[in-house]
Design a protein around this motif. Sequence first.
Motif, short mmCIF file in Angstrom:
data_model
loop_
_atom_site.label_atom_id
_atom_site.label_comp_id
_atom_site.label_asym_id
_atom_site.label_seq_id
_atom_site.Cartn_x
_atom_site.Cartn_y
_atom_site.Cartn_z
N TRP A 2 -137.67 -74.09 -40.69
CA TRP A 2 -138.95 -73.50 -41.09
C TRP A 2 -138.75 -72.04 -41.44
CZ3 TRP A 2 -143.38 -76.21 -41.72
CH2 TRP A 2 -143.39 -77.52 -41.24
N ILE A 3 -139.38 -71.62 -42.52
CA ILE A 3 -139.32 -70.23 -42.97
C ILE A 3 -140.75 -69.70 -43.01
CG2 ILE A 3 -138.65 -68.68 -44.84
CD1 ILE A 3 -136.80 -71.06 -45.79
N GLY A 57 -140.12 -61.58 -42.31
CA GLY A 57 -139.56 -62.91 -42.50
C GLY A 57 -138.97 -63.46 -41.21
N VAL A 58 -139.23 -64.75 -40.95
CA VAL A 58 -138.75 -65.42 -39.74
C VAL A 58 -138.20 -66.79 -40.12
CG1 VAL A 58 -139.40 -66.31 -37.46
CG2 VAL A 58 -140.59 -64.33 -38.39
N VAL A 59 -137.10 -67.17 -39.50
CA VAL A 59 -136.52 -68.50 -39.70
C VAL A 59 -136.32 -69.13 -38.34
CG1 VAL A 59 -134.52 -69.77 -40.54
CG2 VAL A 59 -135.34 -67.80 -41.80
N ARG A 90 -149.96 -64.99 -45.17
CA ARG A 90 -148.95 -65.74 -44.42
C ARG A 90 -148.51 -66.95 -45.23
NH1 ARG A 90 -149.35 -67.02 -38.19
NH2 ARG A 90 -150.24 -64.96 -38.36
N ARG A 91 -147.23 -67.28 -45.10
CA ARG A 91 -146.71 -68.48 -45.75
C ARG A 91 -145.72 -69.14 -44.79
NH1 ARG A 91 -143.62 -69.12 -51.50
NH2 ARG A 91 -143.65 -71.36 -51.46
N LEU A 92 -145.84 -70.44 -44.64
CA LEU A 92 -144.96 -71.22 -43.78
C LEU A 92 -144.43 -72.37 -44.63
CD1 LEU A 92 -143.94 -71.49 -40.86
CD2 LEU A 92 -145.89 -72.95 -40.42
N VAL A 93 -143.11 -72.46 -44.73
CA VAL A 93 -142.48 -73.45 -45.59
C VAL A 93 -141.38 -74.17 -44.81
CG1 VAL A 93 -141.17 -73.80 -47.73
CG2 VAL A 93 -142.89 -72.02 -47.62
N GLN A 94 -141.33 -75.47 -44.97
CA GLN A 94 -140.22 -76.25 -44.42
C GLN A 94 -139.21 -76.45 -45.53
OE1 GLN A 94 -141.15 -80.17 -42.95
NE2 GLN A 94 -139.47 -80.08 -41.49
N THR A 95 -137.93 -76.39 -45.23
CA THR A 95 -136.92 -76.50 -46.27
C THR A 95 -136.98 -77.83 -47.01
OG1 THR A 95 -135.30 -77.17 -44.61
CG2 THR A 95 -135.30 -74.85 -45.28
N ASP A 96 -137.54 -78.85 -46.40
CA ASP A 96 -137.72 -80.13 -47.11
C ASP A 96 -138.71 -79.98 -48.25
OD1 ASP A 96 -136.02 -81.20 -45.26
OD2 ASP A 96 -137.61 -82.12 -44.06
#
Length: 98
Positions: A2-3, A57-59, A90-96
Amino acid sequence: MWIGSLEFDILLGDVHSLKGKRSVIRPIIAEIRRRFDVSVAEVDHRDLHRRSVIGVGVVSGDAAHVTEILDAVERLTAARPEVELLSARRRLVQTDDL
């Protein structure tokens, strides 16, 4: 994986120069970096002395952890008396999803 990213648009109080702006922004960035171990930088409005955009940014492997960190960073920034938080994107993204 998650990013998460967060952009703060902030208005600085009694600042009349870019040097004065740096004396307000640098400690905020340093505290966020030190307390949360995240990537953080001033990302926009670098040439305006009363406005700034700070990016974070957070991973992580867990979406809940990313959300928890971003919430804490937002609370910390909003609580600073020398700045007014105008907006937080805010944005939250899964690498999938990429």
